[in-house]
Design a protein around this motif. Structure first.
Motif, PDB file in Angstrom:
ATOM      1  N   LYS A 181      41.791   4.874  -2.162  1.00  0.00           N
ATOM      2  CA  LYS A 181      41.633   3.763  -3.108  1.00  0.00           C
ATOM      3  C   LYS A 181      41.672   2.424  -2.377  1.00  0.00           C
ATOM      4  O   LYS A 181      40.878   1.515  -2.670  1.00  0.00           O
ATOM      5  CB  LYS A 181      42.724   3.818  -4.174  1.00  0.00           C
ATOM      6  CG  LYS A 181      42.582   2.779  -5.274  1.00  0.00           C
ATOM      7  CD  LYS A 181      43.584   3.027  -6.385  1.00  0.00           C
ATOM      8  CE  LYS A 181      43.365   2.047  -7.535  1.00  0.00           C
ATOM      9  NZ  LYS A 181      44.277   2.335  -8.676  1.00  0.00           N
ATOM     10  N   PHE A 213      35.899   6.605  -5.546  1.00  0.00           N
ATOM     11  CA  PHE A 213      36.256   5.320  -6.142  1.00  0.00           C
ATOM     12  C   PHE A 213      35.072   4.368  -6.045  1.00  0.00           C
ATOM     13  O   PHE A 213      34.317   4.395  -5.072  1.00  0.00           O
ATOM     14  CB  PHE A 213      37.459   4.710  -5.418  1.00  0.00           C
ATOM     15  CG  PHE A 213      38.726   5.487  -5.558  1.00  0.00           C
ATOM     16  CD1 PHE A 213      39.559   5.299  -6.647  1.00  0.00           C
ATOM     17  CD2 PHE A 213      39.086   6.426  -4.600  1.00  0.00           C
ATOM     18  CE1 PHE A 213      40.736   6.012  -6.785  1.00  0.00           C
ATOM     19  CE2 PHE A 213      40.252   7.160  -4.720  1.00  0.00           C
ATOM     20  CZ  PHE A 213      41.086   6.956  -5.820  1.00  0.00           C
ATOM     21  N   ARG A 219      38.542   5.137 -10.182  1.00  0.00           N
ATOM     22  CA  ARG A 219      38.104   6.504  -9.890  1.00  0.00           C
ATOM     23  C   ARG A 219      36.936   6.891 -10.802  1.00  0.00           C
ATOM     24  O   ARG A 219      36.966   6.615 -12.016  1.00  0.00           O
ATOM     25  CB  ARG A 219      39.254   7.480 -10.070  1.00  0.00           C
ATOM     26  CG  ARG A 219      38.932   8.874  -9.559  1.00  0.00           C
ATOM     27  CD  ARG A 219      40.153   9.775  -9.517  1.00  0.00           C
ATOM     28  NE  ARG A 219      39.771  11.123  -9.100  1.00  0.00           N
ATOM     29  CZ  ARG A 219      40.612  12.145  -9.011  1.00  0.00           C
ATOM     30  NH1 ARG A 219      41.899  11.953  -9.293  1.00  0.00           N
ATOM     31  NH2 ARG A 219      40.182  13.336  -8.642  1.00  0.00           N
TER      32      ARG A 219
END
Length: 259
Positions: A181, A213, A219
């Protein structure tokens, strides 16, 4: 040039040091993928699992697994990316291959060898970052432990997609989740990670957590934990351009050179 890029994430069990069985299993999975997929992403060392027995399982660039990748790409009219154990110039490499639908290929040798497992004592580290131009998209593929090193992945080239292929164990999966992320957010890029599931020959457990992502760190996949799964996700150039224009964070990035 295409505004969309459809990528198939293959989260799979790997049979320990058994290239024949792994190739057979993966061929079946690739054949069942939607014809809309442009790229198939396989895990790290997809033909053997993450092994230090390089002298036993390594192949040359003219070997069966490389030829298998080329044939699969041609037969299914799709690009394929994943890493395997390669022997070249009397050295062993954890080498990622990007094979185009026409059979042409480019490769990247893992820059950060995993010293905790002794990978640095077996495999020669790579020195060059790979950027692949495919269907008007600029892709940056890397391997597992590279994920922990943000400077190496820093988006100084305005690439569109950062891809990590991995054998990342369950015991440290929280780091995998957080870093994927983070790489998306700090580089304003799509970030994709494909990990394996199951047990390896050393008794290490893998629970997948393959995921994707977007450039804002949201996501965009629905891949379940610990299960063999193939999911095709769709990426949008408009999403990248719109958000980089609105949030021009990359314009403020540091300038540096890696030695």
């Amino acid at each position: 040039m295409s505004n969309t890029l459809n990528i198939a994430l293959v989260q799979t069990h790997l049979v320990w040091e058994n290239p024949i069985t792994n190739r057979t299993n993966l061929a079946h999975k690739i054949q069942t993928i939607s014809k809309d997929a442009d790229l198939v992403v396989l895990p790290e060392m997809f033909s053997t699992a993450f092994t230090m027995n390089a002298s036993e399982v390594s192949e040359p660039m003219t070997g069966k697994t490389v030829n298998w990748m080329i044939q699969q790409a041609k037969d299914n009219k799709v690009a394929i990316v994943g890493s395997l154990v390669i022997e070249a110039q009397n050295n062993f490499y954890n080498r990622l291959l990007f094979v185009f639908p026409n059979g042409d290929l480019e490769f990247y040798d893992k820059r950060h060898t995993f010293s905790l497992a002794g990978e640095d004592n077996v495999y020669t580290a790579g020195k060059k970052k790979l950027l692949v131009n495919y269907k008007g998209w600029k892709l940056c593929p890397m391997i597992c432990y590279d994920l922990r090193f943000p400077v190496w992945a820093r988006n100084t080239e305005d690439y569109d997609v950062l891809i990590y292929v991995a054998n990342w164990p369950k015991i440290r999966i929280h780091a995998w989740d957080a870093l994927l992320k983070a790489r998306a957010i700090e580089n304003m890029t799509y970030c994709i990670g494909v990990n394996r599931v199951g047990l390896d020959g050393n008794g290490h457990e893998y629970n997948g957590h393959s995921m994707a992502f977007n450039v804002l760190g949201n996501r965009i996949d629905t891949i379940p934990e610990s299960k063999e799964t193939v999911e095709v996700i769709s990426l949008s150039k408009d999403h990248i351009n719109k958000n980089r224009k609105k949030f021009n964070f990359l314009e403020d990035r540091d300038h540096f050179q890696i030695e």
